[in-house]
Design a protein around this motif. Structure first.
Motif, PDB file in Angstrom:
ATOM      1  N   TYR A 352      -1.231   1.740  17.314  1.00 35.38           N
ATOM      2  CA  TYR A 352      -1.276   1.127  15.986  1.00 35.38           C
ATOM      3  C   TYR A 352      -0.524  -0.193  15.899  1.00 35.38           C
ATOM      4  N   ARG A 353      -0.148  -0.754  17.025  1.00 35.02           N
ATOM      5  CA  ARG A 353       0.616  -2.001  16.979  1.00 35.02           C
ATOM      6  C   ARG A 353      -0.280  -3.187  16.626  1.00 35.02           C
ATOM      7  N   ASP A 354       0.346  -4.211  16.080  1.00 32.98           N
ATOM      8  CA  ASP A 354      -0.373  -5.446  15.786  1.00 32.98           C
ATOM      9  C   ASP A 354      -0.968  -6.005  17.079  1.00 32.98           C
ATOM     10  N   GLY A 355      -2.158  -6.556  16.955  1.00 30.79           N
ATOM     11  CA  GLY A 355      -2.839  -7.106  18.120  1.00 30.79           C
ATOM     12  C   GLY A 355      -3.778  -6.131  18.767  1.00 30.79           C
ATOM     13  N   VAL A 356      -3.597  -4.827  18.503  1.00 30.58           N
ATOM     14  CA  VAL A 356      -4.506  -3.809  19.037  1.00 30.58           C
ATOM     15  C   VAL A 356      -5.501  -3.386  17.977  1.00 30.58           C
ATOM     16  N   VAL A 357      -5.053  -3.338  16.730  1.00 31.26           N
ATOM     17  CA  VAL A 357      -5.885  -2.788  15.673  1.00 31.26           C
ATOM     18  C   VAL A 357      -5.867  -3.706  14.453  1.00 31.26           C
ATOM     19  N   GLU A 358      -6.983  -3.777  13.748  1.00 34.38           N
ATOM     20  CA  GLU A 358      -7.051  -4.507  12.492  1.00 34.38           C
ATOM     21  C   GLU A 358      -6.469  -3.629  11.388  1.00 34.38           C
ATOM     22  N   LYS A 359      -5.480  -4.169  10.683  1.00 30.93           N
ATOM     23  CA  LYS A 359      -4.776  -3.405   9.665  1.00 30.93           C
ATOM     24  C   LYS A 359      -5.107  -3.941   8.271  1.00 30.93           C
ATOM     25  N   PHE A 360      -5.310  -2.998   7.344  1.00 27.22           N
ATOM     26  CA  PHE A 360      -5.475  -3.339   5.942  1.00 27.22           C
ATOM     27  C   PHE A 360      -4.261  -2.781   5.201  1.00 27.22           C
ATOM     28  N   THR A 361      -3.513  -3.643   4.557  1.00 20.99           N
ATOM     29  CA  THR A 361      -2.282  -3.218   3.896  1.00 20.99           C
ATOM     30  C   THR A 361      -2.235  -3.726   2.470  1.00 20.99           C
ATOM     31  N   SER A 362      -1.512  -2.985   1.630  1.00 15.24           N
ATOM     32  CA  SER A 362      -1.328  -3.383   0.237  1.00 15.24           C
ATOM     33  C   SER A 362      -0.141  -2.629  -0.343  1.00 15.24           C
ATOM     34  N   PRO A 363       0.587  -3.241  -1.270  1.00 11.94           N
ATOM     35  CA  PRO A 363       1.694  -2.528  -1.928  1.00 11.94           C
ATOM     36  C   PRO A 363       1.210  -1.371  -2.796  1.00 11.94           C
ATOM     37  N   THR A 364      -0.050  -1.420  -3.230  1.00  9.34           N
ATOM     38  CA  THR A 364      -0.568  -0.388  -4.121  1.00  9.34           C
ATOM     39  C   THR A 364      -1.837   0.230  -3.550  1.00  9.34           C
ATOM     40  N   LEU A 365      -2.108   1.452  -3.979  1.00 11.21           N
ATOM     41  CA  LEU A 365      -3.321   2.123  -3.547  1.00 11.21           C
ATOM     42  C   LEU A 365      -4.559   1.412  -4.077  1.00 11.21           C
ATOM     43  N   GLU A 366      -4.454   0.909  -5.309  1.00 12.07           N
ATOM     44  CA  GLU A 366      -5.575   0.191  -5.903  1.00 12.07           C
ATOM     45  C   GLU A 366      -5.876  -1.091  -5.135  1.00 12.07           C
ATOM     46  N   GLY A 367      -4.819  -1.792  -4.744  1.00 13.97           N
ATOM     47  CA  GLY A 367      -5.013  -3.004  -3.953  1.00 13.97           C
ATOM     48  C   GLY A 367      -5.623  -2.713  -2.601  1.00 13.97           C
ATOM     49  N   LEU A 368      -5.228  -1.578  -2.009  1.00 14.61           N
ATOM     50  CA  LEU A 368      -5.807  -1.190  -0.720  1.00 14.61           C
ATOM     51  C   LEU A 368      -7.302  -0.906  -0.881  1.00 14.61           C
ATOM     52  N   ALA A 369      -7.675  -0.220  -1.957  1.00 18.30           N
ATOM     53  CA  ALA A 369      -9.084   0.083  -2.192  1.00 18.30           C
ATOM     54  C   ALA A 369      -9.910  -1.181  -2.336  1.00 18.30           C
ATOM     55  N   ILE A 370      -9.352  -2.195  -2.989  1.00 19.30           N
ATOM     56  CA  ILE A 370     -10.065  -3.468  -3.136  1.00 19.30           C
ATOM     57  C   ILE A 370     -10.294  -4.104  -1.764  1.00 19.30           C
ATOM     58  N   GLN A 371      -9.255  -4.086  -0.921  1.00 23.11           N
ATOM     59  CA  GLN A 371      -9.411  -4.637   0.435  1.00 23.11           C
ATOM     60  C   GLN A 371     -10.478  -3.886   1.225  1.00 23.11           C
ATOM     61  N   LEU A 372     -10.430  -2.564   1.149  1.00 22.29           N
ATOM     62  CA  LEU A 372     -11.383  -1.769   1.925  1.00 22.29           C
ATOM     63  C   LEU A 372     -12.807  -1.941   1.416  1.00 22.29           C
ATOM     64  N   SER A 373     -12.956  -2.235   0.124  1.00 22.58           N
ATOM     65  CA  SER A 373     -14.294  -2.466  -0.434  1.00 22.58           C
ATOM     66  C   SER A 373     -14.955  -3.689   0.188  1.00 22.58           C
ATOM     67  N   LYS A 374     -14.160  -4.606   0.674  1.00 20.72           N
ATOM     68  CA  LYS A 374     -14.684  -5.786   1.352  1.00 20.72           C
ATOM     69  C   LYS A 374     -14.947  -5.518   2.835  1.00 20.72           C
ATOM     70  N   ASN A 375     -14.586  -4.299   3.271  1.00 20.71           N
ATOM     71  CA  ASN A 375     -14.708  -3.970   4.694  1.00 20.71           C
ATOM     72  C   ASN A 375     -15.387  -2.618   4.914  1.00 20.71           C
ATOM     73  N   GLY A 376     -16.350  -2.308   4.037  1.00 17.75           N
ATOM     74  CA  GLY A 376     -17.182  -1.137   4.270  1.00 17.75           C
ATOM     75  C   GLY A 376     -17.050  -0.011   3.275  1.00 17.75           C
ATOM     76  N   LEU A 377     -15.944   0.060   2.524  1.00 14.34           N
ATOM     77  CA  LEU A 377     -15.789   1.133   1.539  1.00 14.34           C
ATOM     78  C   LEU A 377     -16.812   0.945   0.425  1.00 14.34           C
ATOM     79  N   ARG A 378     -17.567   2.005   0.143  1.00 19.06           N
ATOM     80  CA  ARG A 378     -18.664   1.901  -0.811  1.00 19.06           C
ATOM     81  C   ARG A 378     -18.281   2.323  -2.226  1.00 19.06           C
ATOM     82  N   ASN A 379     -17.211   3.091  -2.366  1.00 17.37           N
ATOM     83  CA  ASN A 379     -16.850   3.620  -3.672  1.00 17.37           C
ATOM     84  C   ASN A 379     -15.332   3.616  -3.809  1.00 17.37           C
ATOM     85  N   ALA A 380     -14.798   2.515  -4.322  1.00 14.48           N
ATOM     86  CA  ALA A 380     -13.350   2.370  -4.454  1.00 14.48           C
ATOM     87  C   ALA A 380     -12.777   3.370  -5.448  1.00 14.48           C
TER      88      ALA A 380
END
Length: 522
Positions: A352-380
């Motif tokens: 899980y180290r940087d450079g091996v995996v693409e990470k999506f991070t956010s201070p809030t769960l709602e913010g994380l859902a918004i990021q994931l919606s741009k990367n394949g999540l269909r139902n935030a």
């Protein structure tokens, strides 16, 4: 290419093939040759891409300390390691494989396992205690878990480096870019006479030999065979290891000598794998680091925002080879692993180290859902609802069971199931709420490691069984992934390399005895 002869020909240069060749020389064979379809830069087969874990019976820390090189006295004093008994190994195989594993094959694997790792160590394979993968530091103690404690130094890369060094010192000849094409049988004795091989230029060469040991892997790198035997969508799975395990030697043995087929041809070892990894072959630099096996510490949600497995149903050793199939069956053949700040520090750095995996991070769960919606999540909204409902169930369990302690080294019973609230799909252990930001998500897919279907072998000699006579084919042996009947649906982690050495070692001894005309000794 001119014909040549060798006492014993090993087809395949992974851990099983090298174990067989070393055993053959040790048992008195003078000329042992390994051929491998891959070029030298792909040496090692699937073994190269493993973490180097060997599951073996052991009697506790003192049994393993003599063969490892990474434990000083102070560290040893802080280790908690229970013995792993034959009965426990048997229970794990029976439980994980649904009672279908051939009892004689699995008994051989279990009973030989301890001696097999010590045999490798005697020859110069470097072993270590697997602190990074199999131990957690809890209350100042290094607690080993899941029945598995040992790995090779530098994982599969180190294992193959050691095997090649040992083989060279023993005079074993290794020919790369040399693919087995046909097995020839002596019409009078019905024993193996030769193998026709083909080089990278298409030139054929007949290799005369007294015995052949097949150790060329399964069909995991063949999308046609995956779809044919494993089922729909398996041609979409990503190949974790070598692109040269195409099943051609399985088909060759079945076609040319009527080798008997055995085992779980619709089953395979598959894992949660980085969605951005290469599709048709592993990366020899990043290798096993594309594995994403931290899911017991968090949740896995599909692209519709729903959970689909019990992430805590068992220790990771007993579920990681199964959950790739579950991910493959999800919409888009993908999922997200989700963690919060409580467990992010417990994720293994190599995966899980940087450079091996693409990470999506956010201070809030709602913010994380918004990021994931741009990367394949269909139902935030569904994503947030799933995590929130999970959190509520964890809180309800905690209120009813305030003394249950989170412990990643055991099945701690910390779950989502209580009298007041239970989820339709439980998280049975390690159920911490995902409430503390920052939050992390990783996109994963299915990585296929090796297939379970193979050839029937004699458990004592690893001789290949004929489908027409139901007896051993003289001069033909098998080891590694090509052995069928050992694993069904799943497997106890680390058993694959151990099996390769156990049956490779037996095949080498039996082949050497056959070539010399002496009696085979167990």
């Amino acid at each position: 290419m001119a014909p040549f002869s060798t006492d014993i020909l090993v087809v395949g240069g992974g851990n099983a093939g090298f174990s067989a060749a070393i055993s053959a020389v040790e048992s008195g064979a003078r000329r042992v040759t390994i051929i491998d379809a891959c070029p030298e830069e792909w040496a090692g087969g699937n073994s190269y891409f493993t973490a180097g874990a060997f599951r073996a019976v052991h009697h506790g820390l003192q049994d393993l300390l003599p063969i490892v090189n990474n434990v000083d006295a102070e560290t040893a004093s802080r280790i908690d390691m229970k013995p792993y008994t034959s009965d426990e190994f048997r229970h794990d195989i029976d439980r994980i494989c649904g009672g279908r594993s051939d009892p004689m094959l699995s008994a051989t694997l279990i009973n030989d396992s301890n001696d097999a790792i010590k045999w490798l160590a005697k020859h110069g394979v470097r072993f270590q205690l697997s602190f990074n993968r199999q131990a957690y530091e809890v209350d100042g103690r290094l607690k080993f878990w899941g029945g598995m404690a040992i790995k090779t130094q530098d994982g599969g890369k180190g294992l193959i480096e050691d095997h090649r060094r040992i083989a060279k010192s023993m005079g074993i000849n290794v020919l790369f870019s040399t693919a087995a094409k046909r097995i020839n049988i002596d019409s009078r004795t019905r024993s193996v006479r030769s193998v026709v091989a083909i080089d990278s230029n298409g030139s054929e060469q007949e290799i005369h030999t007294g015995a052949v040991i097949l150790a060329a892997g399964g069909f995991e790198a063949n999308p046609r065979m995956r779809a044919q035997y494993l089922g729909p969508n398996w041609d979409f799975a990503k190949v974790r290891g070598t692109p040269y395990n195409t099943g051609s030697c399985l088909e060759m043995a079945i076609r040319d000598v009527s080798a008997k087929q055995a085992g779980n041809w619709s089953g395979c070892h598959s894992v949660a794998w980085d969605a951005n990894a290469p599709s048709n072959a592993g990366d020899r630099l990043i290798s096993n680091e594309f594995t994403k096996s931290g899911y017991p510490l968090g949740l896995m949600l599909n692209l519709d925002g729903e959970r689909f497995v019990d992430e805590g149903v068992d220790l990771r050793n007993y579920t990681y080879a199964l959950f790739g199939r579950a991910i493959l069956s999800q919409p888009g053949n993908a999922a997200f692993q989700v963690y919060d700040s409580q467990t992010i520090p417990w994720l293994r750095d190599e995966e899980y180290r940087d450079g091996v995996v693409e990470k999506f991070t956010s201070p809030t769960l709602e913010g994380l859902a918004i990021q994931l919606s741009k990367n394949g999540l269909r139902n935030a909204d569904r994503f947030i609802e799933t995590v929130t409902t999970y959190n509520d169930a964890v809180a309800a369990f905690r209120r009813e069971n305030p003394n249950t302690k989170w412990d990643p080294a055991v099945k701690d019973g910390l779950s989502t199931q209580s009298r007041s609230q239970s989820l339709p799909l439980a998280k049975s252990n390690w159920a911490l709420p995902l409430t503390q930001g920052p939050f992390l998500a990783i996109r994963v897919t299915c990585g296929v490691t090796f297939t379970f279907g193979g050839l029937a072998v004699d458990p004592n000699t690893a001789a290949v069984i004929s489908s027409t006579t139901n007896s051993a084919i003289p001069g033909l042996y098998c080891a590694g992934e090509m052995v069928g009947g050992l694993f069904y649906g799943n497997y106890p982690g680390g058993s694959g390399l151990t099996s390769g050495t156990v049956f490779g070692r037996r095949a080498g001894r039996a082949a050497a005895a056959e070539v010399s005309g002496t009696r085979y000794k167990l």
